[in-house]
Each structure stands twice: as C-alpha cells, then as structure tokens.
Design a protein around this motif. Structure first.
Motif, PDB file in Angstrom:
ATOM      1  N   UNK A 124       0.837  -1.201   0.000  1.00  0.00           N
ATOM      2  CA  UNK A 124       0.000   0.000   0.000  1.00  0.00           C
ATOM      3  C   UNK A 124       0.874   1.254   0.000  1.00  0.00           C
ATOM      4  N   UNK A 125       1.928   1.244   0.803  1.00  0.00           N
ATOM      5  CA  UNK A 125       2.847   2.388   0.834  1.00  0.00           C
ATOM      6  C   UNK A 125       3.481   2.590  -0.538  1.00  0.00           C
ATOM      7  N   UNK A 126       3.876   1.502  -1.166  1.00  0.00           N
ATOM      8  CA  UNK A 126       4.474   1.601  -2.502  1.00  0.00           C
ATOM      9  C   UNK A 126       3.489   2.190  -3.504  1.00  0.00           C
ATOM     10  N   UNK A 127       2.238   1.744  -3.427  1.00  0.00           N
ATOM     11  CA  UNK A 127       1.204   2.235  -4.343  1.00  0.00           C
ATOM     12  C   UNK A 127       0.941   3.727  -4.120  1.00  0.00           C
ATOM     13  N   UNK A 128       0.866   4.143  -2.866  1.00  0.00           N
ATOM     14  CA  UNK A 128       0.642   5.554  -2.553  1.00  0.00           C
ATOM     15  C   UNK A 128       1.773   6.417  -3.102  1.00  0.00           C
ATOM     16  N   UNK A 129       3.003   5.933  -2.933  1.00  0.00           N
ATOM     17  CA  UNK A 129       4.148   6.715  -3.416  1.00  0.00           C
ATOM     18  C   UNK A 129       4.166   6.761  -4.940  1.00  0.00           C
ATOM     19  N   UNK A 130       3.954   5.618  -5.588  1.00  0.00           N
ATOM     20  CA  UNK A 130       4.002   5.578  -7.049  1.00  0.00           C
ATOM     21  C   UNK A 130       2.921   6.453  -7.670  1.00  0.00           C
ATOM     22  N   UNK A 131       1.788   6.571  -6.993  1.00  0.00           N
ATOM     23  CA  UNK A 131       0.698   7.386  -7.524  1.00  0.00           C
ATOM     24  C   UNK A 131       0.747   8.825  -7.000  1.00  0.00           C
ATOM     25  N   UNK A 132       1.828   9.162  -6.256  1.00  0.00           N
ATOM     26  CA  UNK A 132       2.039  10.523  -5.729  1.00  0.00           C
ATOM     27  C   UNK A 132       0.885  10.981  -4.855  1.00  0.00           C
ATOM     28  N   UNK A 133       0.420  10.076  -4.001  1.00  0.00           N
ATOM     29  CA  UNK A 133      -0.670  10.389  -3.074  1.00  0.00           C
ATOM     30  C   UNK A 133      -0.056  10.704  -1.713  1.00  0.00           C
ATOM     31  N   UNK A 134      -0.202  11.942  -1.258  1.00  0.00           N
ATOM     32  CA  UNK A 134       0.346  12.324   0.040  1.00  0.00           C
ATOM     33  C   UNK A 134       1.857  12.324   0.032  1.00  0.00           C
ATOM     34  N   UNK A 135       2.424  12.339   1.236  1.00  0.00           N
ATOM     35  CA  UNK A 135       3.864  12.326   1.425  1.00  0.00           C
ATOM     36  C   UNK A 135       4.254  11.116   2.269  1.00  0.00           C
ATOM     37  N   UNK A 136       5.417  10.494   1.991  1.00  0.00           N
ATOM     38  CA  UNK A 136       5.826   9.322   2.767  1.00  0.00           C
ATOM     39  C   UNK A 136       5.830   9.543   4.276  1.00  0.00           C
ATOM     40  N   UNK A 137       6.124  10.778   4.710  1.00  0.00           N
ATOM     41  CA  UNK A 137       6.164  11.049   6.146  1.00  0.00           C
ATOM     42  C   UNK A 137       4.793  10.904   6.798  1.00  0.00           C
ATOM     43  N   UNK A 138       3.721  10.933   5.998  1.00  0.00           N
ATOM     44  CA  UNK A 138       2.359  10.829   6.554  1.00  0.00           C
ATOM     45  C   UNK A 138       1.771   9.432   6.418  1.00  0.00           C
ATOM     46  N   UNK A 139       2.435   8.521   5.715  1.00  0.00           N
ATOM     47  CA  UNK A 139       1.843   7.210   5.440  1.00  0.00           C
ATOM     48  C   UNK A 139       1.533   6.433   6.716  1.00  0.00           C
ATOM     49  N   UNK A 140       2.432   6.500   7.697  1.00  0.00           N
ATOM     50  CA  UNK A 140       2.207   5.753   8.934  1.00  0.00           C
ATOM     51  C   UNK A 140       0.929   6.203   9.621  1.00  0.00           C
ATOM     52  N   UNK A 141       0.718   7.535   9.704  1.00  0.00           N
ATOM     53  CA  UNK A 141      -0.485   8.039  10.385  1.00  0.00           C
ATOM     54  C   UNK A 141      -1.742   7.755   9.566  1.00  0.00           C
ATOM     55  N   UNK A 142      -1.639   7.763   8.224  1.00  0.00           N
ATOM     56  CA  UNK A 142      -2.791   7.444   7.374  1.00  0.00           C
ATOM     57  C   UNK A 142      -3.247   6.001   7.614  1.00  0.00           C
ATOM     58  N   UNK A 143      -2.284   5.090   7.627  1.00  0.00           N
ATOM     59  CA  UNK A 143      -2.594   3.672   7.836  1.00  0.00           C
ATOM     60  C   UNK A 143      -3.206   3.455   9.216  1.00  0.00           C
ATOM     61  N   UNK A 144      -2.648   4.122  10.221  1.00  0.00           N
ATOM     62  CA  UNK A 144      -3.204   4.026  11.573  1.00  0.00           C
ATOM     63  C   UNK A 144      -4.640   4.539  11.618  1.00  0.00           C
ATOM     64  N   UNK A 145      -4.876   5.670  10.967  1.00  0.00           N
ATOM     65  CA  UNK A 145      -6.203   6.286  10.992  1.00  0.00           C
ATOM     66  C   UNK A 145      -7.252   5.369  10.373  1.00  0.00           C
ATOM     67  N   UNK A 146      -6.940   4.756   9.239  1.00  0.00           N
ATOM     68  CA  UNK A 146      -7.894   3.864   8.583  1.00  0.00           C
ATOM     69  C   UNK A 146      -8.308   2.717   9.506  1.00  0.00           C
ATOM     70  N   UNK A 147      -7.351   2.216  10.286  1.00  0.00           N
ATOM     71  CA  UNK A 147      -7.671   1.119  11.202  1.00  0.00           C
ATOM     72  C   UNK A 147      -8.445   1.624  12.419  1.00  0.00           C
ATOM     73  N   UNK A 148      -8.026   2.758  12.965  1.00  0.00           N
ATOM     74  CA  UNK A 148      -8.700   3.294  14.153  1.00  0.00           C
ATOM     75  C   UNK A 148     -10.143   3.687  13.859  1.00  0.00           C
ATOM     76  N   UNK A 149     -10.407   4.140  12.632  1.00  0.00           N
ATOM     77  CA  UNK A 149     -11.768   4.537  12.273  1.00  0.00           C
ATOM     78  C   UNK A 149     -12.661   3.334  11.989  1.00  0.00           C
ATOM     79  N   UNK A 150     -12.051   2.148  11.982  1.00  0.00           N
ATOM     80  CA  UNK A 150     -12.845   0.954  11.723  1.00  0.00           C
ATOM     81  C   UNK A 150     -13.174   0.758  10.261  1.00  0.00           C
ATOM     82  N   UNK A 151     -12.388   1.375   9.357  1.00  0.00           N
ATOM     83  CA  UNK A 151     -12.642   1.254   7.919  1.00  0.00           C
ATOM     84  C   UNK A 151     -11.951   0.041   7.304  1.00  0.00           C
ATOM     85  N   UNK A 152     -10.828  -0.366   7.891  1.00  0.00           N
ATOM     86  CA  UNK A 152     -10.092  -1.523   7.367  1.00  0.00           C
ATOM     87  C   UNK A 152      -9.560  -2.337   8.531  1.00  0.00           C
ATOM     88  N   UNK A 153      -9.252  -3.586   8.239  1.00  0.00           N
ATOM     89  CA  UNK A 153      -8.523  -4.426   9.185  1.00  0.00           C
ATOM     90  C   UNK A 153      -7.226  -4.850   8.512  1.00  0.00           C
TER      91      UNK A 153
END
Length: 726
Positions: A460-489
C-alpha cells in the motif's frame, strides 16, 4: 551571563545538541508543533474563507506551559535560534515559534540539521538563514486543505452514515483498498495448463518448460489440450537445439527514502510503518556511544536518493580498504518525478559506524533497522554483482522446451547485502548442441488464474508513493487512521500465513461508496496527485496559495451542499428495548472505540450502555467509586474496557477491568544489566520476557523464531508523529 537559545523539536535531540555546542548555548525542545488551527469561526474551521482564507492559530492546550517557558528563556537570551526539523512541518514550527516569541522572519535565525553529528551541527549553527516562507505557505495550505476537507466531510458522514471521519489522503487510500477488494470479488478464475520436463544427466536434474509448439507460444486451456501435446512428445527424442551463454550484471538498489525504508522494514523485519519511523527517529536524534552521543542516521523523512559528495568519497575509501578496488561502484541517483530532494537519502552519518561497533549501545530493534540502513547504503556504492547465464533450448517433435541456469562469478554489492536479497545459483550440467537426452520425464500441471493480491502495508505504501498520493512522512499516520476509524482491518488471511493484508470493513465500504457517489471529482488518485504538485509549486514560490485555495473551494463546497441535500441518512439499528432514563428507543451507534448502545434521543438523553453482553453482566455488580461514592460504569478506551466513575468530569477515578497481573520471575538474569528477568503481559495480551529494571533497561528476550516478529511488534511503544491528517 546570557546564552544563545536554540529551540529544537525533540527533547532527546536537545540533550545531544547542547553537548556539541557547549556552555554558550542552551538547547531546549518545543516538543513538536506548538500551534494548530483554531476550532472557532464558521464551521469550526479556524479559517476565514471569505477573507482570503485567513487562518487563526491557537497555542495547543498541552503546549501552553511549554510556550510560557520558551518565552521566559527567550527574554533572557542574547539570540534565539530556531532549529526545528528540516522539512515543511519543521519550517512551519519555526514560523509559529517566531510569532509566539516575537522574532522577525527577516532575521537570520533559522538553522537546519540534516544529521545530528558534532561537525554538521557546528557548521550549521555558523550559517543561519531566514525562515523559508514559501515552505511555510505550502505547509499552511496543506493544513488548511486537510482541515476543510476533513472537517466538512467528517461532519457530513457522521450525520448521514455514522462514519467517523474522512480526509484528503486517507479517503483515497481507503478507495485503493476497497477497489482492490471489488476486483477480487469480480474476478473469475480460469483454468490453464503448463507442461514441464524433468531432465537428468549424470547426477544432475534440472527443469525445462514448454515454451513453443510449432513455433508459437502454446495456450493450454484444459486437460484435453495438454494431453494432446503430451501425446506428441512422449517417447520422442529430446534434443539440445541451442545453447546460449552470456554475462549478466545486477546493480545494487538505491539508498533508502522514507517510503522504501518503510516497505523494506515491513517485508524484511516485520515492522509496521509507525514502528519503523519511531525507531529511525531515535537513531537520527542520537545514541549514547559510551559517553559520546551522536546521531547514527541522517534525517529519516526524505524522498531523495542523493548522497553527499563527502559521504560518497568517505565510503569509496572504506570499500577500497575493506574489500578492494574491484568492489568500488558509483553513486546512483534516481528520484521520482514528485521528489522534493530537500534532503539526502537515509544513510549512516559515518560509514565507520559499522553495525558491529555500535551494537552494544542499541536495542535489538534499533540494531536490526540500523544494520539494514547501513548495508543498503554501503551496497549502493559497490560494484554490480556479475553472473554467467546459460540458456538451453530442446526440441521434441516440434515442441520447444527451455531451461536456464546462472552462476555468480563476482559477488559485488551482494557481499554486504545478501542477507536482504534471496540469491541462489541454478546450475546446469555441461551440454552440447545435438546431444540427445534420454532420461526425461514430461508431465502437465493444472493451474487456475488468481485474483490480484490484497494490499500488505508495504504494498500500500508503494502504491501511494508511485501514484504521488500524500507524502511518505504521513503514510504511517494514514494507515493508523484507517484502522482506528474501523474502515479496514490488517489481518492474516489464514492461520498458516505470516503476512497481513488490508481488508475493508462494511463501514469502510459504505464510506467509500458515498464518497465516490458525491465526491468523485475530489476523492480520486489523479486529483490528489495533482494537488501535491500544486503544493510543491507553492513551496518553490511558483504558485499563489490563496488563488489555489479559492479554486479548490469553488469546486468543493457545491459538492458538500449537494451531498447534504441528496445523501440519504442511514437508519440507526434498533436494539429492541427502551431507554431506562427517558423511555426512548435504544439504538446501536459506532463510537471512537467501537459499537455501543445509546438512546435515540441523544443528545437530549445521554444514556449509554455497552453492546457487549458480557460487559453488561459484569456491570450489574454495581461497583462503587472509592473516591466519591458514585456508581462506576464500564467504558471502552484505546486499550479496551475499564471501570470509570459516573461522576466524571468532577471525579476522574478509573480502574482496570481486571487486576493487572504481577510480573512473574523466570529465575534468569538480564544479559544487559544483571537484574531479574520477569514474564509480563503486554497491553494487547501478549506474553513476553523482559527486564525487571524497565524502563531503565528495555531488554526483551527474543521469542521463538515463529513468534519473534509478532511479539517484537506488540511490545513496542511508537512515538507520536508530528504530521497527522485531520
């Protein structure tokens, strides 16, 4: 006597840098951001949209004492130097500090440290510069975008479908995960066959694969077609028709960027993105190497693969000395189109800090990550690995089979990086053209096409970077947020699998569905990537940020208004009982920590209870608060359920649901400090053996190999990221 005041972000970094600078300097920490957008004004945005998007900033409640102390120190100092991290967030922190401390942005009061070593720090402190206001505007624009999109979409979704939040980048990442799941569901598996030959010569056995039939690539869709080919080649001569020998070179991988470090750490070490960045932060800020504190790696938030000329020269000399001149390669640089290239790649601050020399001063997790960073950087400046490759073709009644083998003839960079790359030689026996192979077993194998794989964290991190979505420094918090919101497991797909994959929940799919129905123009890969380019242009001073925000808002606000008008409201699920306080119906709701039951008349009636029947049974005990005498109730928190006083907020007494188990002695001694080793239970319920002298000694005994990575992950305590999406 007055001193020069240096303000950095991290407390541990402050200690290290103060040692370098000496008695004329006092180094203190802002502990990250001190300000954020206020939650006042129209829509609680903290942004006056009608007045050219003028933001209102407030000192964070938890930082008021910090700012008060900084103001006091600044008033007593000859000079104030702002030394927050060398990125857009750091530049914004420096600007907020300047505003709060009454410093001029026209003064040369800003320095940046790309690595925490004495020579670099001393050199930087002698060359201060102005705050880069273009970088500040870019960060400010990003923050306002995240606030506008996050607040407005989150409020909408909470009102309509009970989803907890949405975000500029978060929701695009969710879209990728949901789209992959949809691809998997729609996928129809198709049968196909391959035909292979097991060939023996002497003591050697090798595999050859059918590649052509009568000069064309075979398409075998079923057993009948495979058997037709097998009938042609059975009991026919298997003859060597051609032999090709060539040399092949394999170049080393480039040094780590933030994204590639997170990916490789996930696949090779089993560390998640947040854990990786937490460990890297410690290595960057400084480690006590027996009395001398120094940073071991350069700044770990970067999208560049560039290495400094000085480091390259130092490393080339090291390679020649340790391995010989044949192992010297050359520096490669291949940045992505969207790379800012503000910093070097992630590398050791000195090639002489070998993993073996610093191991006594590192935790096991720090050592493993540092070893990989060191090996990757060193390998990137070494010569290519070289192979002899042999390709052999066989003919059998018009059917062509192919086999290949390779032999490593010069290890090159793999001398230091083989631990992180699988490389095995495939040997073929000595063969001659025209030679007939007699000992051949040919058979067909049935296969079925498989759907695309779900995303792992690394993918997922590779896909986000290749598609120029956000910045790598934010990927960790994005992934955490998706799980905390109950959107993904993020789970293993089977008991035997070691790899965890993202799967959307029902609520995650509903959230994505509604966002795509009403906000497809904004929440998509192309729009988000283009927005990153605009932010880069603002940072470079090539685009007006106010005009950019006006253009964005003119597209966005009508979509919000239409969604409020047209998006149907999801009906709350009824429990089938009435509220004991007001008689209204009880309904299920989704809260911050999961599903719970409340009164349909909320907020007029604030009655709640747990959706978990076992907790409700436990609550019948009518536990009394020992501090104020009120009844206690069971609440759910970040780490699970707990007893809380109903007199909150006047009484804030809480108790664990179960008494915390006492550490159990193992009878062994800690190999690092000599104290007793004890068995503990982590907050996630995992058992592990650690030092009784925690937190002074953080030794954790290695788990058995099969469980090692899982338990190491469970016992880590990641630090808070400075950059978070709303």
């Amino acid at each position: 006597m007055k001193k020069n005041l240096v303000i950095v972000e991290s407390p541990s970094k402050a200690i290290t840098i103060e040692k370098y600078l000496g008695k004329d300097y006092k180094v203190v920490s802002s502990k990250g951001h001190i300000c954020d957008l206020a939650t006042s004004g129209k829509g609680g945005l903290g942004i006056d949209i009608e007045n050219d998007f003028k933001p209102t900033y407030r000192v964070s409640k938890e930082k008021k004492d910090v700012v008060k102390e900084l103001k006091s120190l600044a008033a007593k100092s000859d000079k104030v130097i702002l030394a927050s991290d060398p990125d857009r967030e750091g530049e914004a922190i420096a600007w907020h500090l300047a505003r709060e401390l009454g410093l001029s942005t026209e003064d040369n009061n800003r320095v940046t440290f790309h690595e925490i070593t004495k020579p670099v720090v001393l050199e930087a402190i002698q060359d201060p510069h102005k705050i880069d206001m273009d970088l500040v505007k870019s960060q400010e624009t990003r923050r306002m975008l995240d606030r506008i999109i996050g607040f407005k979409l989150s409020k909408l979704l909470q009102n309509k479908i009970q989803s907890k939040s949405a975000g500029r980048v978060q929701s695009v990442a969710l879209r990728l995960i949901v789209e992959r799941e949809e691809e998997i569901r729609k996928f129809k598996s198709e049968e196909y066959w391959t035909i292979g030959a097991e060939v023996k010569k002497g003591n050697s056995t090798f595999h050859a694969e059918l590649t052509k039939v009568d000069g064309k690539k075979p398409k075998l869709a079923n057993k009948e077609q495979a058997e037709e080919i097998l009938a042609k080649v059975q009991d026919q001569p298997f003859v060597v028709s051609s032999i090709t020998n060539r040399k092949k070179s394999k170049a080393p991988k480039l040094p780590f960027t933030t994204s590639t470090l997170q990916q490789e750490s996930s696949t090779k070490l089993g560390y998640g993105a947040r854990k990786t960045m937490s460990i890297a932060q410690k290595l960057y800020e400084g480690v006590d190497l027996g009395g001398t504190t120094t940073g071991l790696i350069t700044y770990m938030r970067t999208d560049s693969t560039r290495l400094s000329d000085l480091f390259v020269q130092e490393t080339e000399n090291y390679i020649e000395s340790e391995y010989g001149s044949d192992y010297k390669g050359q520096a490669h640089k291949k940045n992505s189109e969207n790379a800012q290239d503000a910093h070097e790649a992630i590398r050791p601050t000195s090639i002489n800090y070998t993993p073996e020399t610093v191991r006594p001063y590192l935790t096991n997790e720090q050592f493993r990550l540092y070893s990989m960073i060191y090996a990757r950087t060193l390998a990137s400046l070494m010569a290519d690995a070289k192979f002899n490759v042999t390709s052999v073709k066989f003919l059998d009644n018009g059917c062509e089979f192919s086999a290949s083998g390779q032999v490593l003839i010069f290890d090159g960079y793999s001398r230091v990086y083989s631990k992180y790359e699988k490389q095995t030689d495939t040997l073929l026996p000595v063969l001659k053209e025209g030679e007939q192979m007699n000992r051949v077993e040919i058979k067909g194998d049935q296969h079925f096409t498989e759907p695309p794989a779900r995303y792992t964290e690394a993918k997922l991190i590779k896909e986000l970077e290749e598609k120029s979505i956000g910045r790598p420094s934010t990927y960790a918090s994005i992934i955490d947020t998706l799980q905390k919101r109950g959107y993904v497991t993020l789970d293993k797909v089977s008991e035997t699998s070691k790899t965890k994959y993202f799967q959307p929940t029902d609520q995650g799919e509903l959230t994505n569905q509604k966002l795509q129905e009403f906000f497809k123009k904004i929440i998509n890969v192309e729009y988000t990537a283009e927005m990153e380019k605009d932010l880069d242009n603002i940072a470079d001073g090539d685009e007006d940020y106010i005009q950019f925000l006006k253009t964005f808002y003119a597209d966005f606000e009508p979509l919000v208004e239409k969604a409020y008008q047209d998006m149907p409201k999801k009906e709350l699920e009824r429990v089938g009982r009435t509220c004991p306080d007001c008689g209204g119906e009880l309904v299920y709701r989704n809260g911050r920590f999961g599903k719970f039951i409340s009164c349909i008349n909320y907020p007029t009636c604030k009655y709640t209870e747990n959706a978990d029947d076992s907790l409700n049974e436990l609550e019948k005990e009518e536990k009394i608060c020992p501090e104020c005498g009120n009844r206690m109730t069971i609440k759910k928190g970040r780490f699970g359920p707990f007893w809380a006083c109903t007199g909150y907020p006047e009484c804030k007494h809480i108790e664990p649901l179960k008494a915390k188990a006492k550490p159990e002695p193992t009878g062994e001694k800690c190999p690092e400090c000599g104290h007793d080793l004890v068995r503990r239970v982590s907050r996630y319920g995992k058992s592990f053996v650690g030092c009784s002298n925690y937190p002074k000694c953080r030794y954790i005994q290695k788990a058995p190999k099969a469980k090692k990575e899982e338990e190491a992950s469970e016992t880590s305590t990641p630090t808070e990221q400075t950059t978070q999406e709303s």
